[in-house]
Write a protein that holds these residues in place. Sequence first.
Motif, PDB file in Angstrom:
ATOM      1  N   PHE A 103       0.841  -1.206   0.000  1.00 26.79           N
ATOM      2  CA  PHE A 103       0.000   0.000   0.000  1.00 26.79           C
ATOM      3  C   PHE A 103       0.875   1.253   0.000  1.00 26.79           C
ATOM      4  O   PHE A 103       2.026   1.229   0.447  1.00 26.79           O
ATOM      5  N   ALA A 104       0.344   2.327  -0.534  1.00 24.72           N
ATOM      6  CA  ALA A 104       1.043   3.613  -0.530  1.00 24.72           C
ATOM      7  C   ALA A 104      -0.002   4.721  -0.470  1.00 24.72           C
ATOM      8  O   ALA A 104      -1.180   4.501  -0.762  1.00 24.72           O
ATOM      9  N   ARG A 105       0.433   5.914  -0.089  1.00 24.26           N
ATOM     10  CA  ARG A 105      -0.484   7.041  -0.009  1.00 24.26           C
ATOM     11  C   ARG A 105      -0.457   7.833  -1.312  1.00 24.26           C
ATOM     12  O   ARG A 105       0.607   8.102  -1.852  1.00 24.26           O
ATOM     13  N   ASP A 106      -1.642   8.183  -1.806  1.00 23.34           N
ATOM     14  CA  ASP A 106      -1.726   8.966  -3.036  1.00 23.34           C
ATOM     15  C   ASP A 106      -1.528  10.448  -2.724  1.00 23.34           C
ATOM     16  O   ASP A 106      -1.197  10.827  -1.595  1.00 23.34           O
ATOM     17  N   GLY A 107      -1.731  11.297  -3.730  1.00 22.11           N
ATOM     18  CA  GLY A 107      -1.519  12.737  -3.559  1.00 22.11           C
ATOM     19  C   GLY A 107      -2.404  13.353  -2.494  1.00 22.11           C
ATOM     20  O   GLY A 107      -2.040  14.366  -1.879  1.00 22.11           O
ATOM     21  N   ALA A 108      -3.554  12.733  -2.254  1.00 25.21           N
ATOM     22  CA  ALA A 108      -4.481  13.258  -1.247  1.00 25.21           C
ATOM     23  C   ALA A 108      -4.227  12.655   0.133  1.00 25.21           C
ATOM     24  O   ALA A 108      -4.960  12.956   1.086  1.00 25.21           O
ATOM     25  N   GLY A 109      -3.205  11.807   0.239  1.00 27.46           N
ATOM     26  CA  GLY A 109      -2.886  11.196   1.523  1.00 27.46           C
ATOM     27  C   GLY A 109      -3.686   9.942   1.819  1.00 27.46           C
ATOM     28  O   GLY A 109      -3.605   9.380   2.913  1.00 27.46           O
ATOM     29  N   LYS A 110      -4.466   9.476   0.832  1.00 25.52           N
ATOM     30  CA  LYS A 110      -5.290   8.282   1.021  1.00 25.52           C
ATOM     31  C   LYS A 110      -4.464   7.028   0.772  1.00 25.52           C
ATOM     32  O   LYS A 110      -3.672   6.970  -0.168  1.00 25.52           O
ATOM     33  N   LEU A 111      -4.665   6.016   1.626  1.00 27.49           N
ATOM     34  CA  LEU A 111      -3.933   4.756   1.487  1.00 27.49           C
ATOM     35  C   LEU A 111      -4.568   3.931   0.371  1.00 27.49           C
ATOM     36  O   LEU A 111      -5.750   3.601   0.421  1.00 27.49           O
ATOM     37  N   VAL A 112      -3.777   3.608  -0.655  1.00 34.13           N
ATOM     38  CA  VAL A 112      -4.301   2.849  -1.802  1.00 34.13           C
ATOM     39  C   VAL A 112      -3.411   1.628  -2.059  1.00 34.13           C
ATOM     40  O   VAL A 112      -2.222   1.630  -1.738  1.00 34.13           O
ATOM     41  N   PHE A 113      -4.022   0.601  -2.627  1.00 29.43           N
ATOM     42  CA  PHE A 113      -3.281  -0.619  -2.962  1.00 29.43           C
ATOM     43  C   PHE A 113      -2.493  -0.393  -4.253  1.00 29.43           C
ATOM     44  O   PHE A 113      -3.046   0.006  -5.268  1.00 29.43           O
ATOM     45  N   VAL A 114      -1.182  -0.640  -4.207  1.00 26.55           N
ATOM     46  CA  VAL A 114      -0.332  -0.474  -5.386  1.00 26.55           C
ATOM     47  C   VAL A 114       0.402  -1.759  -5.748  1.00 26.55           C
ATOM     48  O   VAL A 114       1.087  -1.835  -6.765  1.00 26.55           O
ATOM     49  N   GLY A 115       0.277  -2.795  -4.919  1.00 26.41           N
ATOM     50  CA  GLY A 115       0.997  -4.038  -5.171  1.00 26.41           C
ATOM     51  C   GLY A 115       2.466  -3.890  -4.786  1.00 26.41           C
ATOM     52  O   GLY A 115       2.886  -2.924  -4.164  1.00 26.41           O
ATOM     53  N   LEU A 116       3.240  -4.887  -5.164  1.00 29.77           N
ATOM     54  CA  LEU A 116       4.678  -4.864  -4.892  1.00 29.77           C
ATOM     55  C   LEU A 116       5.396  -4.343  -6.129  1.00 29.77           C
ATOM     56  O   LEU A 116       5.808  -5.106  -7.001  1.00 29.77           O
ATOM     57  N   GLN A 117       5.528  -3.041  -6.219  1.00 24.79           N
ATOM     58  CA  GLN A 117       6.163  -2.409  -7.368  1.00 24.79           C
ATOM     59  C   GLN A 117       7.674  -2.383  -7.159  1.00 24.79           C
ATOM     60  O   GLN A 117       8.161  -1.838  -6.177  1.00 24.79           O
ATOM     61  N   GLY A 118       8.386  -2.967  -8.088  1.00 23.56           N
ATOM     62  CA  GLY A 118       9.836  -3.036  -7.966  1.00 23.56           C
ATOM     63  C   GLY A 118      10.296  -4.457  -7.757  1.00 23.56           C
ATOM     64  O   GLY A 118      10.662  -4.854  -6.646  1.00 23.56           O
ATOM     65  N   MET A 119      10.238  -5.254  -8.814  1.00 25.07           N
ATOM     66  CA  MET A 119      10.689  -6.646  -8.783  1.00 25.07           C
ATOM     67  C   MET A 119      11.834  -6.789  -9.776  1.00 25.07           C
ATOM     68  O   MET A 119      11.705  -6.430 -10.940  1.00 25.07           O
ATOM     69  N   SER A 120      12.959  -7.321  -9.314  1.00 21.18           N
ATOM     70  CA  SER A 120      14.141  -7.448 -10.153  1.00 21.18           C
ATOM     71  C   SER A 120      14.259  -8.846 -10.737  1.00 21.18           C
ATOM     72  O   SER A 120      14.173  -9.840 -10.005  1.00 21.18           O
ATOM     73  N   TYR A 121      14.459  -8.930 -12.076  1.00 18.92           N
ATOM     74  CA  TYR A 121      14.661 -10.238 -12.687  1.00 18.92           C
ATOM     75  C   TYR A 121      15.884 -10.926 -12.089  1.00 18.92           C
ATOM     76  O   TYR A 121      15.841 -12.125 -11.767  1.00 18.92           O
ATOM     77  N   HIS A 122      16.980 -10.198 -11.973  1.00 16.20           N
ATOM     78  CA  HIS A 122      18.226 -10.808 -11.500  1.00 16.20           C
ATOM     79  C   HIS A 122      18.079 -11.322 -10.064  1.00 16.20           C
ATOM     80  O   HIS A 122      18.606 -12.382  -9.720  1.00 16.20           O
ATOM     81  N   GLY A 123      17.342 -10.571  -9.239  1.00 17.84           N
ATOM     82  CA  GLY A 123      17.069 -11.049  -7.898  1.00 17.84           C
ATOM     83  C   GLY A 123      16.183 -12.276  -7.907  1.00 17.84           C
ATOM     84  O   GLY A 123      16.382 -13.215  -7.122  1.00 17.84           O
ATOM     85  N   GLY A 124      15.186 -12.282  -8.811  1.00 15.74           N
ATOM     86  CA  GLY A 124      14.325 -13.450  -8.945  1.00 15.74           C
ATOM     87  C   GLY A 124      15.096 -14.669  -9.415  1.00 15.74           C
ATOM     88  O   GLY A 124      14.845 -15.801  -8.978  1.00 15.74           O
ATOM     89  N   PHE A 125      16.052 -14.448 -10.310  1.00 17.02           N
ATOM     90  CA  PHE A 125      16.904 -15.546 -10.801  1.00 17.02           C
ATOM     91  C   PHE A 125      17.689 -16.151  -9.641  1.00 17.02           C
ATOM     92  O   PHE A 125      17.741 -17.380  -9.481  1.00 17.02           O
ATOM     93  N   ILE A 126      18.286 -15.304  -8.820  1.00 21.25           N
ATOM     94  CA  ILE A 126      19.072 -15.794  -7.676  1.00 21.25           C
ATOM     95  C   ILE A 126      18.174 -16.517  -6.681  1.00 21.25           C
ATOM     96  O   ILE A 126      18.499 -17.610  -6.202  1.00 21.25           O
ATOM     97  N   GLY A 127      17.011 -15.912  -6.368  1.00 27.94           N
ATOM     98  CA  GLY A 127      16.099 -16.518  -5.409  1.00 27.94           C
ATOM     99  C   GLY A 127      15.541 -17.843  -5.890  1.00 27.94           C
ATOM    100  O   GLY A 127      15.489 -18.823  -5.132  1.00 27.94           O
ATOM    101  N   GLY A 128      15.125 -17.901  -7.170  1.00 23.61           N
ATOM    102  CA  GLY A 128      14.619 -19.150  -7.728  1.00 23.61           C
ATOM    103  C   GLY A 128      15.698 -20.210  -7.789  1.00 23.61           C
ATOM    104  O   GLY A 128      15.443 -21.404  -7.542  1.00 23.61           O
ATOM    105  N   PHE A 129      16.916 -19.805  -8.114  1.00 26.37           N
ATOM    106  CA  PHE A 129      18.066 -20.713  -8.163  1.00 26.37           C
ATOM    107  C   PHE A 129      18.306 -21.339  -6.786  1.00 26.37           C
ATOM    108  O   PHE A 129      18.431 -22.560  -6.656  1.00 26.37           O
ATOM    109  N   LEU A 130      18.330 -20.499  -5.750  1.00 23.16           N
ATOM    110  CA  LEU A 130      18.573 -20.999  -4.395  1.00 23.16           C
ATOM    111  C   LEU A 130      17.423 -21.883  -3.917  1.00 23.16           C
ATOM    112  O   LEU A 130      17.647 -22.901  -3.250  1.00 23.16           O
TER     113      LEU A 130
END
Length: 338
Positions: A103-130
């Motif tokens: 969640f994050a706050r919009d311009g009006a200060g309201k809490l809104v659902f935004v999901g998990l923005q910011g997923m790295s392929y390279h990090g996913g590769f390492i995590g899936g590998f492990l």
Amino acid sequence: MLLAIQYPSWLHPEIIPGLPFLRWYGLMYLVAFGIAYFLFSYQVKQGEFERYSGCQKAMTQDDIADLFIWGIFGLILGARIFGTLVYNPETYLKAPWLIFWPFARDGAGKLVFVGLQGMSYHGGFIGGFLGTVLWTKKYKFKFAAVADIMAVSIPLGYTFGRLGNFANGELYGRITTSKIGMIFPQAPISDRFYLAEGWVRNFAEQAGIAVQEGASMINLPRHPSQLYEAFFEGIVLWLILWIIRKKKPFDGFLVCVYTLGYGFFRFFIEYFRQPDANKGYPISFGDGAANIYVYESWKNISTGQILCSLMILGSLAAMLLLYLQNKNSKEKKRKKDG
């Protein structure tokens, strides 16, 4: 005359406008996991796991489901942690609890659902590998053999992940005046350009974009680099692996080809992608200050290209070690038999 392609007017991040929990991005990742699961299961059912890997232990459908749970869990953890701490450390090191806060706050200060923005392929590769390493150790499967089957299964699903980025209107490329450029209407203010700068006006004129009277900022056409990645890192790489999968010389060969192929394609596509503004070019051999929004020189190297270079070098080193290991094993077997 406008030279760019218009972004589809009917396409929005939400599948049904007004319902933020139903997003194309999430649906495309579910499709990606489903395709990878289907292709993995298909190869196992065809006997390819035992026949081409030399692995004597059979894999059941329950094993496959369990493997995917471990792999996906590792992928999500790795992609999110890597994506936040490597690309936005100034935010998440100060407030690490936000890493998995959707969640994050919009311009009006309201809490809104935004999901998990910011997923790295390279990090996913390492995590899936492990995750896969840990699963194979726990259930006593040969990691290299399992990883080969997984490597053939992943790229086609990855295509849909990048289509999810396209639907989200994110991870687009640098600005361009070419006819394959596309205007992304969802581009935030931070990714628009001030018309007070002469080069911006010149660029807009070359792209055939009319400047509105009184406007102070403009949205310029960009390379739809998500589609480039979906095609080359997804479809093309999958076809290569699918064709050669029955001709692998040793276990681990296919996962090395996947890592090498992805690193190679992504390295060159990075020249069309827009680097993260807070990262810029960690390595730059060009002259003067490098403009991240415009391609200026192949000597300007992004963070993604550094990570892809490490993938390429790592895959070549692993391929050589596995080749020598396989050669030594055959020599020992030949001497023992003969």
